[in-house]
Design a protein around this motif. Structure first.
Motif, PDB file in Angstrom:
ATOM      1  N   THR A 181      46.428  25.863  27.540  1.00  0.00           N
ATOM      2  CA  THR A 181      46.218  26.633  28.852  1.00  0.00           C
ATOM      3  C   THR A 181      45.292  27.114  28.262  1.00  0.00           C
ATOM      4  O   THR A 181      44.551  27.588  27.134  1.00  0.00           O
ATOM      5  N   LEU A 182      44.079  26.786  29.346  1.00  0.00           N
ATOM      6  CA  LEU A 182      42.444  27.367  29.474  1.00  0.00           C
ATOM      7  C   LEU A 182      42.544  29.163  29.825  1.00  0.00           C
ATOM      8  O   LEU A 182      42.057  29.609  29.604  1.00  0.00           O
ATOM      9  N   ALA A 183      43.419  28.786  31.262  1.00  0.00           N
ATOM     10  CA  ALA A 183      43.362  30.477  31.899  1.00  0.00           C
ATOM     11  C   ALA A 183      44.449  30.146  32.586  1.00  0.00           C
ATOM     12  O   ALA A 183      45.496  29.464  32.943  1.00  0.00           O
ATOM     13  N   ILE A 184      44.418  31.911  32.706  1.00  0.00           N
ATOM     14  CA  ILE A 184      46.266  31.936  33.726  1.00  0.00           C
ATOM     15  C   ILE A 184      45.249  33.155  34.686  1.00  0.00           C
ATOM     16  O   ILE A 184      44.327  34.089  34.385  1.00  0.00           O
ATOM     17  N   VAL A 185      45.308  32.640  35.977  1.00  0.00           N
ATOM     18  CA  VAL A 185      44.752  33.025  37.216  1.00  0.00           C
ATOM     19  C   VAL A 185      45.777  34.417  38.155  1.00  0.00           C
ATOM     20  O   VAL A 185      46.270  33.593  39.303  1.00  0.00           O
ATOM     21  N   PRO A 186      46.567  35.130  37.472  1.00  0.00           N
ATOM     22  CA  PRO A 186      46.898  36.032  38.385  1.00  0.00           C
ATOM     23  C   PRO A 186      46.405  36.820  39.625  1.00  0.00           C
ATOM     24  O   PRO A 186      44.811  37.303  40.044  1.00  0.00           O
ATOM     25  N   GLY A 198      45.466  43.725  49.011  1.00  0.00           N
ATOM     26  CA  GLY A 198      45.691  44.955  48.711  1.00  0.00           C
ATOM     27  C   GLY A 198      46.543  45.133  47.988  1.00  0.00           C
ATOM     28  O   GLY A 198      46.033  46.444  47.152  1.00  0.00           O
ATOM     29  N   ARG A 199      47.898  44.792  47.482  1.00  0.00           N
ATOM     30  CA  ARG A 199      49.013  45.125  46.731  1.00  0.00           C
ATOM     31  C   ARG A 199      48.237  44.538  45.100  1.00  0.00           C
ATOM     32  O   ARG A 199      47.881  43.305  45.265  1.00  0.00           O
ATOM     33  N   LEU A 200      48.724  45.096  44.078  1.00  0.00           N
ATOM     34  CA  LEU A 200      48.322  44.771  43.271  1.00  0.00           C
ATOM     35  C   LEU A 200      49.321  44.045  42.338  1.00  0.00           C
ATOM     36  O   LEU A 200      50.519  44.490  42.088  1.00  0.00           O
ATOM     37  N   ALA A 201      49.379  42.547  41.220  1.00  0.00           N
ATOM     38  CA  ALA A 201      50.139  42.046  40.620  1.00  0.00           C
ATOM     39  C   ALA A 201      49.722  42.792  39.296  1.00  0.00           C
ATOM     40  O   ALA A 201      48.842  43.820  38.944  1.00  0.00           O
ATOM     41  N   ASP A 202      50.662  42.919  38.457  1.00  0.00           N
ATOM     42  CA  ASP A 202      51.134  43.437  36.969  1.00  0.00           C
ATOM     43  C   ASP A 202      50.198  42.685  36.128  1.00  0.00           C
ATOM     44  O   ASP A 202      50.786  41.509  36.463  1.00  0.00           O
ATOM     45  N   LEU A 203      48.946  43.077  35.586  1.00  0.00           N
ATOM     46  CA  LEU A 203      48.768  41.845  34.917  1.00  0.00           C
ATOM     47  C   LEU A 203      49.060  42.673  33.522  1.00  0.00           C
ATOM     48  O   LEU A 203      48.873  41.515  32.112  1.00  0.00           O
ATOM     49  N   GLY A 204      49.830  42.730  33.576  1.00  0.00           N
ATOM     50  CA  GLY A 204      50.598  43.348  32.232  1.00  0.00           C
ATOM     51  C   GLY A 204      51.428  41.521  31.305  1.00  0.00           C
ATOM     52  O   GLY A 204      50.591  41.297  30.376  1.00  0.00           O
ATOM     53  N   ALA A 205      52.056  41.081  32.212  1.00  0.00           N
ATOM     54  CA  ALA A 205      52.712  39.426  31.482  1.00  0.00           C
ATOM     55  C   ALA A 205      51.481  38.115  31.458  1.00  0.00           C
ATOM     56  O   ALA A 205      51.888  37.771  30.221  1.00  0.00           O
ATOM     57  N   PRO A 206      50.620  38.274  32.334  1.00  0.00           N
ATOM     58  CA  PRO A 206      49.415  37.930  31.894  1.00  0.00           C
ATOM     59  C   PRO A 206      48.774  37.504  31.025  1.00  0.00           C
ATOM     60  O   PRO A 206      48.304  36.950  29.916  1.00  0.00           O
ATOM     61  N   LEU A 207      48.663  39.440  30.924  1.00  0.00           N
ATOM     62  CA  LEU A 207      47.438  39.776  29.384  1.00  0.00           C
ATOM     63  C   LEU A 207      48.223  39.088  28.017  1.00  0.00           C
ATOM     64  O   LEU A 207      47.572  38.148  26.902  1.00  0.00           O
ATOM     65  N   ARG A 208      49.828  39.366  28.256  1.00  0.00           N
ATOM     66  CA  ARG A 208      50.283  39.548  26.684  1.00  0.00           C
ATOM     67  C   ARG A 208      50.547  37.304  26.789  1.00  0.00           C
ATOM     68  O   ARG A 208      50.112  37.361  25.442  1.00  0.00           O
ATOM     69  N   SER A 209      50.700  37.269  27.651  1.00  0.00           N
ATOM     70  CA  SER A 209      50.917  35.597  27.604  1.00  0.00           C
ATOM     71  C   SER A 209      49.864  34.544  27.391  1.00  0.00           C
ATOM     72  O   SER A 209      50.003  34.117  26.476  1.00  0.00           O
ATOM     73  N   ALA A 210      48.341  35.132  27.997  1.00  0.00           N
ATOM     74  CA  ALA A 210      47.131  34.777  27.541  1.00  0.00           C
ATOM     75  C   ALA A 210      47.110  34.995  25.652  1.00  0.00           C
ATOM     76  O   ALA A 210      46.511  33.956  24.933  1.00  0.00           O
TER      77      ALA A 210
END
Length: 410
Positions: free
Chosen positions: A117-122, A127-139
């Motif tokens: 895995t090189l990158a995750i692109v949430p 204008g509604r925000l995706a929670d970046l908590g899970a992508p950052l933890r997984s990355a």
């Protein structure tokens, strides 16, 4: 379908003024203006000819850091994300969304991450925000990068106060037509790591060469955007092609979801940068007004049984180019679309398919199970939140939504 006399935009884009086109340098150049908005070092921002070009530049830079080749994206997102990954020769991996939402399911994401895995692109949506908590933890667990797709959320803030576009390792922003800030087609890449910034600076002249032809075309299109972006002009440049596509039964074309597989890559010209920099000074007030409109109208729509308005989570402050609705019953959504899409009221369909289901992307997007993404695509609808949508027109929309939810199902 009878053509309406006016056409409201499907998103609330900041209208340009002719003084934006005045000669001379603005008080603050576009790059530093975006950096101030994103609360990052101006050196972190690289201007590009589109949001897609920003993603190509980001992925190309990250390829120089690792032998990894997999990029994980939501199964429901803009087709241009998949096209950019293919352009870079990388392996696209689709992550199903969580039920009833557009953000990636945390468990599915964790299962997809591996040592390739090189990158995750949430991606944020409307204008509604995706929670970046899970992508950052997984990355972090996989040793990968997070590229925040803030193409539809410039000016938003996450719950901790971080601006959208400044929360990941890198971010892409879009300045395309209909976005909050538009130079017709443009973008920005944000990178926090000094080593990645250096790679981007070295690659940008190669990947984004000067092209007088492309920049001349974009300048003409930008002038046309300033002239036609309004209820009268959009009737011809947006509404007419929309209704032609609907008569053909081509929902992909009607939603403007069919993109060329070849990505134009060229340097962003100085004149358009100056136009964008002048317009940027009006963006915060414009977004605040849009938020107040949206909150009031969201409260009205919440009274309709069978319709959920996607809003901010506690502490978030999203932008509101649209009101994004999720229907309990896909048949009610389809009934609402048949009444409202093409009626000139700014009602639209964000993306009409989950990524594996676009016929023209076969060979670009792998086949993958994505039941939640498909379900979301079948139940979502968007209402443009432009200042031209008056109370009478909004009442027409609300009535059509209520009637669509009440009608008997066979």
């Amino acid at each position: 379908m009878a053509a309406p006399r006016t056409e409201l935009p499907p998103t609330a884009g900041l209208p340009l003024r002719w003084r934006d086109f005045a000669p001379g340098a603005p008080a603050l150049a576009l790059g530093p203006a975006l950096a101030r908005m994103l609360e990052v070092d101006p050196a972190a921002v690289a201007l590009t000819c589109s949001g897609t070009a920003a993603l190509v530049l980001a992925l190309s830079a990250l390829q120089r850091t690792s032998a990894r080749r997999s990029v994980i994206v939501p199964a429901y997102t803009c087709p241009l994300v998949a096209i950019a990954v293919a352009h870079c020769g990388l392996r696209l991996r689709l992550c199903d969304t969580r039920p009833g939402h557009f953000e990636m399911d945390p468990d599915a994401l964790a299962a997809l991450c591996d040592d390739d895995t090189l990158a995750i692109v949430p991606a944020h949506l409307g204008g509604r925000l995706a929670d970046l908590g899970a992508p950052l933890r997984s990355a972090r667990a996989a040793g990968a990068w997070v590229i925040e797709d803030a193409a539809q959320a410039l000016g938003a803030r996450h719950a901790d106060g971080t601006p959208a576009g400044a929360a990941g390792d890198l971010a892409i922003c879009s300045l395309a037509a209909g976005k909050g800030l538009s130079i017709f087609e443009g973008g920005a890449l944000v990178a926090h790591d000094p080593g990645v910034r250096a790679l981007i600076a070295g690659l940008a002249p190669q990947l984004l060469p000067r092209s007088l032809a492309w920049e001349a075309r974009r300048c003409v299109e930008l002038a046309g955007y300033a002239l036609f972006y309004g209820p009268r002009g959009l009737r011809w440049v947006y509404g007419r092609p929309l209704r032609q596509a609907l008569r053909r039964g081509d929902d992909v074309a009607a939603a403007q979801d069919r993109f060329p597989l070849h990505i134009p890559l060229h340097r962003l010209g100085g004149w358009r940068q100056r136009v964008g920099a002048r317009a940027a000074t009006r963006l915060p007030a414009f977004l605040d007004a849009a938020r107040q409109r949206a909150l009031a109208r969201s409260a009205q729509l919440r009274g309709i049984e069978g319709v959920e308005v996607l809003g901010d989570r506690r502490g978030e402050r999203g932008t509101w180019p649209t009101l994004t609705l999720l229907f309990a019953d896909p048949r009610a959504r389809d009934a609402a679309l048949s009444r409202l899409w093409g009626a000139g009221l700014g009602v639209s369909w964000p993306f009409v398919r989950a990524l594996p289901d676009y016929a023209y992307l076969r060979g670009t997007v792998p086949r993958a199970p994505a039941p939640n993404a498909r379900d979301f695509a079948a139940r979502v609808l968007a209402i443009g939140n432009s200042p031209w949508l008056d109370d009478a027109a909004f009442s027409r929309i609300a009535q059509a939504l209520e009637e669509s939810c009440r009608q008997p199902r066979g």
